[in-house]
Design a protein around this motif. Structure first.
Motif, short mmCIF file in Angstrom:
data_model
loop_
_atom_site.label_atom_id
_atom_site.label_comp_id
_atom_site.label_asym_id
_atom_site.label_seq_id
_atom_site.Cartn_x
_atom_site.Cartn_y
_atom_site.Cartn_z
N LEU A 207 0.82 -1.22 0.00
CA LEU A 207 0.00 0.00 0.00
C LEU A 207 0.85 1.27 0.00
N GLY B 166 3.84 1.56 -1.34
CA GLY B 166 4.80 1.56 -2.43
C GLY B 166 6.13 0.92 -2.11
N VAL C 187 8.12 1.44 0.02
CA VAL C 187 9.11 2.39 0.51
C VAL C 187 9.38 2.06 1.97
N ASN D 275 2.48 8.79 2.76
CA ASN D 275 1.99 7.45 3.05
C ASN D 275 0.82 7.47 4.03
N PHE E 139 -2.27 8.61 2.18
CA PHE E 139 -2.72 7.56 1.26
C PHE E 139 -3.40 6.42 2.01
N LEU F 288 -6.82 7.56 2.94
CA LEU F 288 -7.72 7.52 1.78
C LEU F 288 -8.17 6.09 1.47
N ALA F 289 -7.21 5.17 1.57
CA ALA F 289 -7.50 3.78 1.22
C ALA F 289 -8.58 3.18 2.13
N ALA G 191 10.05 -0.40 -8.00
CA ALA G 191 10.01 -0.54 -6.55
C ALA G 191 9.03 0.44 -5.94
N SER G 192 8.41 1.26 -6.75
CA SER G 192 7.63 2.35 -6.18
C SER G 192 6.15 2.02 -6.07
N PHE G 193 5.41 3.01 -5.67
CA PHE G 193 3.99 2.91 -5.40
C PHE G 193 3.17 2.35 -6.57
N PHE H 116 -12.44 4.24 -3.56
CA PHE H 116 -11.41 4.98 -2.82
C PHE H 116 -10.02 4.53 -3.21
N ARG H 117 -9.89 3.23 -3.44
CA ARG H 117 -8.60 2.68 -3.89
C ARG H 117 -8.30 3.23 -5.29
N LEU I 197 -7.36 6.84 -4.82
CA LEU I 197 -6.00 6.88 -4.27
C LEU I 197 -4.98 6.73 -5.39
#
Lengths: 176, 176
Positions: A27, A29, A31, A94, A97, A100-101, B127-129, B146-147, B150
Motif C-alpha cells: 500500500l 509503495g 518504501v 503514506n 494515502f 484515503l484507502a 520498486a515504487s507505489f 477509494f482505492r 487513491l
DNA sequence: CTCCTATACATCGCTTCCGAGGTATCTCGC
DNA sequence: GCGAGATACCTCGGAAGCGATGTATAGGAG
C-alpha cells in the motif's frame, strides 16, 4: 500511520502479522517496509488496548500464525482515526494515502467527505504553506533559484491535489 | 527533518532557538510548528555532537538569547544530509521541501542534481507505489472507488513531481 | 495597575520507531 | 543432504518526537 493501517486492513477480515506487513508495504509503495521491531510491538499495543484479539493457528505453514481480528473497540478506534480533524495537517504522503484507502470503512458519504473537506479548506487557507500571513506567496517572490523551485513544486502539487479533491468531493456530495 | 532544518538555517548565519522555530514554521507552512520540547533538546543534541556552538547574548530583549553557530563539523553534516541516498524515499512532504530549500548549500550543480536524480529514478522504478512487481498499476485495476481515487491522486501527484524534476534537472545540467 | 501576549529557554515522562539480533520451520535448488 | 531464502514471531536498547509544565522579562491594552 501504522495503527491506522493495521486497523484498516483488519477491518476487512482476520490477518496475521506477516501478511499485514506485506500488505502495508504494498500500500505504501514498498518504501521502507515496516520493520519487525515496529510492527510486532504495535500489534501487542493494540491487543493490550483491547482493539484486537489474537487466535493461534498452528500447523498450516512453517511457523504458527497468530490470526488477528478487530474488536468492537478496534472498529470504533478506526472510525475515530479516519475522522480526526488533524487529518488536514498530515504531511506524510503514506499516512494520507493509507487514510484515503480506508475511508471506505466510514459508513456514509458525508463522513467520508469530511476529511477531504478539511484538507481542501486547509490548502486554501492563509495558515498554509503558500501564504505569509494573509499575503499569497509566489515563486517570483524569491531570489534563490531553489527557494523559487520549491515554491513552484509546492504550488503545482497543491493545485493537483486541489483538483482531485474537488472532483472527488463532487462525486461524493452530488447535491452541494 | 529537524536536524536538516536547523543546520540549513544556521549555515546562513547565527540564529537563536526561538528565531529558528519561527523560520522552520514558515518554511513548513506553519503546519504543526516544532514543539519547544522537540526543538531545544535537538539543539542540545547537535551541540553535544559538536555540530554547533552557542554564545549567550544578554540584555537585548526580554530573555537572554543563545546565539547558535555552525561548526565545520556541522557544515560537513549538512552536506552529508543533503547528499544522502535515502533522500529518494522521503515520504514526508516537509522533509523533502526542507531538503530542496537548502540544496543551495551544496557546492556545485552536479551535487545539487544528485538528490533530484535519485528521486526521479525512484519514481520511475518498479520498486515504487505504482507497480505490483514489474506490472504498472492503474486506477482501473481497482474496484473500490477509494482505492481507485487513491491511485488517481498518487499518479497525478507523481506526474506533477516528475515534470518539475525533469525541468529543474534540465536547468541544472544543461549538457546532459 | 493588572492582565495578556510575545519572547526565550528548559525539563519531564510518555510513546513510538528503528536496527540489530535471536529462534524456528518449511521448501526448493543443487 | 545442505545451504539459501521465505515464513513467522520475538525482544532489547537507543533515538526522537510531543504535550505538559515551569521560569523569566518586556510591552501594550484596558
Amino acid at each position: 500511520m501504522l495503527e491506522l493501517a493495521i486497523l484498516g486492513f483488519l477491518c476487512d477480515g482476520s490477518l496475521h502479522g506477516y501478511d499485514l506487513r506485506k500488505r502495508i508495504a504494498a500500500l505504501t509503495g514498498h518504501v521502507r517496509p515496516i520493520a519487525d521491531g515496529t510492527l510486532y510491538p504495535a500489534i501487542k499495543r493494540l491487543e493490550a488496548a483491547g482493539l484486537l484479539t489474537r487466535r493461534l493457528e498452528a500447523g498450516s505453514v512453517a511457523a504458527p500464525r497468530h490470526m488477528l481480528s478487530l474488536t468492537g473497540a478496534g472498529r470504533a478506534r478506526l472510525t475515530a482515526l479516519l475522522s480526526e480533524p488533524a487529518d488536514a495537517f498530515i504531511t506524510d504522503e503514506n499516512h494520507w494515502f493509507v487514510l484515503l484507502a480506508f475511508l471506505r470503512h466510514l459508513d456514509d458519504s458525508a463522513a467520508q467527505a469530511r476529511p477531504l473537506r478539511r484538507r481542501l479548506a486547509f490548502l486554501t487557507t492563509p495558515a498554509s504553506f503558500f501564504y505569509d500571513g494573509d499575503r499569497p506567496l509566489r515563486a517570483a517572490d524569491f531570489d534563490d533559484p531553489f527557494r523559487k523551485g520549491l515554491m513552484t513544486i509546492a504550488t503545482a502539487t497543491s493545485r493537483t491535489e486541489l483538483a482531485w479533491l474537488r472532483e472527488t468531493l463532487a462525486d461524493l456530495e452530488p447535491d452541494s
